[in-house]
Design a protein around this motif. Sequence first.
Motif, PDB file in Angstrom:
ATOM      1  N   TYR A  69       0.842  -1.202   0.000  1.00  0.00           N
ATOM      2  CA  TYR A  69       0.000   0.000   0.000  1.00  0.00           C
ATOM      3  C   TYR A  69       0.876   1.251   0.000  1.00  0.00           C
ATOM      4  N   LEU A  70       1.870   1.296   0.895  1.00  0.00           N
ATOM      5  CA  LEU A  70       2.752   2.455   0.981  1.00  0.00           C
ATOM      6  C   LEU A  70       3.595   2.605  -0.281  1.00  0.00           C
ATOM      7  N   ARG A  71       4.117   1.490  -0.803  1.00  0.00           N
ATOM      8  CA  ARG A  71       4.886   1.578  -2.047  1.00  0.00           C
ATOM      9  C   ARG A  71       4.029   2.155  -3.172  1.00  0.00           C
ATOM     10  N   GLY A  72       2.761   1.788  -3.210  1.00  0.00           N
ATOM     11  CA  GLY A  72       1.860   2.311  -4.231  1.00  0.00           C
ATOM     12  C   GLY A  72       1.638   3.807  -4.103  1.00  0.00           C
ATOM     13  N   LEU A  73       1.350   4.262  -2.874  1.00  0.00           N
ATOM     14  CA  LEU A  73       1.166   5.697  -2.652  1.00  0.00           C
ATOM     15  C   LEU A  73       2.437   6.472  -2.975  1.00  0.00           C
ATOM     16  N   ALA A  74       3.578   5.943  -2.515  1.00  0.00           N
ATOM     17  CA  ALA A  74       4.864   6.603  -2.763  1.00  0.00           C
ATOM     18  C   ALA A  74       5.146   6.670  -4.261  1.00  0.00           C
ATOM     19  N   GLY A  75       4.888   5.582  -4.962  1.00  0.00           N
ATOM     20  CA  GLY A  75       5.120   5.551  -6.403  1.00  0.00           C
ATOM     21  C   GLY A  75       4.222   6.518  -7.149  1.00  0.00           C
ATOM     22  N   GLU A  76       2.959   6.556  -6.752  1.00  0.00           N
ATOM     23  CA  GLU A  76       1.996   7.455  -7.391  1.00  0.00           C
ATOM     24  C   GLU A  76       2.385   8.908  -7.165  1.00  0.00           C
ATOM     25  N   THR A  77       2.818   9.228  -5.956  1.00  0.00           N
ATOM     26  CA  THR A  77       3.174  10.600  -5.626  1.00  0.00           C
ATOM     27  C   THR A  77       4.487  11.002  -6.284  1.00  0.00           C
ATOM     28  N   SER A  78       5.525  10.187  -6.137  1.00  0.00           N
ATOM     29  CA  SER A  78       6.837  10.561  -6.669  1.00  0.00           C
ATOM     30  C   SER A  78       6.874  10.538  -8.200  1.00  0.00           C
ATOM     31  N   ALA A  79       5.954   9.835  -8.838  1.00  0.00           N
ATOM     32  CA  ALA A  79       5.911   9.809 -10.304  1.00  0.00           C
ATOM     33  C   ALA A  79       5.641  11.188 -10.882  1.00  0.00           C
ATOM     34  N   ARG A  80       4.974  12.058 -10.131  1.00  0.00           N
ATOM     35  CA  ARG A  80       4.678  13.402 -10.636  1.00  0.00           C
ATOM     36  C   ARG A  80       5.781  14.402 -10.281  1.00  0.00           C
ATOM     37  N   TRP A  81       6.770  13.982  -9.500  1.00  0.00           N
ATOM     38  CA  TRP A  81       7.856  14.880  -9.074  1.00  0.00           C
ATOM     39  C   TRP A  81       9.088  14.647  -9.925  1.00  0.00           C
ATOM     40  N   LEU A  82       9.587  15.694 -10.544  1.00  0.00           N
ATOM     41  CA  LEU A  82      10.776  15.584 -11.381  1.00  0.00           C
ATOM     42  C   LEU A  82      11.928  16.362 -10.749  1.00  0.00           C
ATOM     43  N   GLY A  83      13.119  15.809 -10.848  1.00  0.00           N
ATOM     44  CA  GLY A  83      14.316  16.513 -10.432  1.00  0.00           C
ATOM     45  C   GLY A  83      14.673  16.441  -8.961  1.00  0.00           C
ATOM     46  N   ILE A  84      13.941  15.674  -8.195  1.00  0.00           N
ATOM     47  CA  ILE A  84      14.227  15.549  -6.766  1.00  0.00           C
ATOM     48  C   ILE A  84      14.302  14.071  -6.404  1.00  0.00           C
ATOM     49  N   GLU A  85      14.661  13.815  -5.158  1.00  0.00           N
ATOM     50  CA  GLU A  85      14.729  12.444  -4.658  1.00  0.00           C
ATOM     51  C   GLU A  85      13.911  12.376  -3.370  1.00  0.00           C
ATOM     52  N   ALA A  86      12.988  11.446  -3.290  1.00  0.00           N
ATOM     53  CA  ALA A  86      12.142  11.296  -2.095  1.00  0.00           C
ATOM     54  C   ALA A  86      12.514  10.012  -1.367  1.00  0.00           C
ATOM     55  N   LYS A  87      12.642  10.122  -0.042  1.00  0.00           N
ATOM     56  CA  LYS A  87      13.047   8.983   0.789  1.00  0.00           C
ATOM     57  C   LYS A  87      12.200   8.941   2.055  1.00  0.00           C
ATOM     58  N   GLU A  88      12.420   7.894   2.836  1.00  0.00           N
ATOM     59  CA  GLU A  88      11.831   7.751   4.172  1.00  0.00           C
ATOM     60  C   GLU A  88      10.299   7.902   4.155  1.00  0.00           C
ATOM     61  N   TRP A  89       9.662   7.162   3.283  1.00  0.00           N
ATOM     62  CA  TRP A  89       8.214   7.211   3.132  1.00  0.00           C
ATOM     63  C   TRP A  89       7.528   6.539   4.318  1.00  0.00           C
ATOM     64  N   SER A  90       6.423   7.116   4.754  1.00  0.00           N
ATOM     65  CA  SER A  90       5.552   6.467   5.738  1.00  0.00           C
ATOM     66  C   SER A  90       4.131   6.960   5.515  1.00  0.00           C
ATOM     67  N   VAL A  91       3.172   6.216   6.065  1.00  0.00           N
ATOM     68  CA  VAL A  91       1.765   6.588   5.923  1.00  0.00           C
ATOM     69  C   VAL A  91       1.053   6.351   7.250  1.00  0.00           C
ATOM     70  N   SER A  92       0.077   7.189   7.522  1.00  0.00           N
ATOM     71  CA  SER A  92      -0.738   7.067   8.730  1.00  0.00           C
ATOM     72  C   SER A  92      -2.199   7.148   8.322  1.00  0.00           C
ATOM     73  N   LEU A  93      -2.999   6.168   8.747  1.00  0.00           N
ATOM     74  CA  LEU A  93      -4.445   6.210   8.530  1.00  0.00           C
ATOM     75  C   LEU A  93      -5.089   6.530   9.865  1.00  0.00           C
TER      76      LEU A  93
END
Length: 199
Positions: A69-93
């Motif tokens: 689930y988290l990999r999916g959200l992270a992938g969906e979000t970072s796919a729209r970001w160009l030129g940066i690097e995103a790390k340390e993903w977490s999610v809270s429901l």
Amino acid sequence: MFRGLSLKILPFGIVLILLVGLGSQAAINERVITVTIDGITVNYSEEIILDKEGFEKELGYYLDGPAGYLRGLAGETSARWLGIEAKEWSVSLQTQYALKTAKTTYSYTLFCTVHKAITKTQDKYTAIFRWLLDPFGLDFMDDQFTELNHGLFWAGEIEGIPTSLTVEAPPRDSAYAAWHHPNGHCHKHLWWKERPVCG
């Protein structure tokens, strides 16, 4: 919301990975994005406030496999970001009930750290926010972000969803105004200087 992957082969053998939604889109009531500058790192959080049915679907996807689930959200979000690097993903429901209003709020919040968005030259910092603004069609100047002494703020609608975007920058004596120095902004950038250390 991310639920699977699709591969497409483009000319010259380039493989394009597409995120595919397998379920119906959850009804989003509100989006609250906050980015906080911490040295040369940006801490990103995006809270999505849902209706009860949407939250129950998201919770079901989460319980089926939190890592996926988290990999999916992270992938969906970072796919729209160009030129940066995103790390340390977490999610809270979260669900939150308030006695005063007798209402329950349903949400999930996505967190990560963003790298390569801020550069430092001697005592001057420059942060590029094209990665954050462009996917939403926003611009610090054209969309009249509120200029504060600790960053910028905008609220409006994006694709019919009430959205707020806060950029928390190091507090200064004056507002981060357009083209202002030593701290200010242009269309997609924010800049400031280190404060002298008194000793």
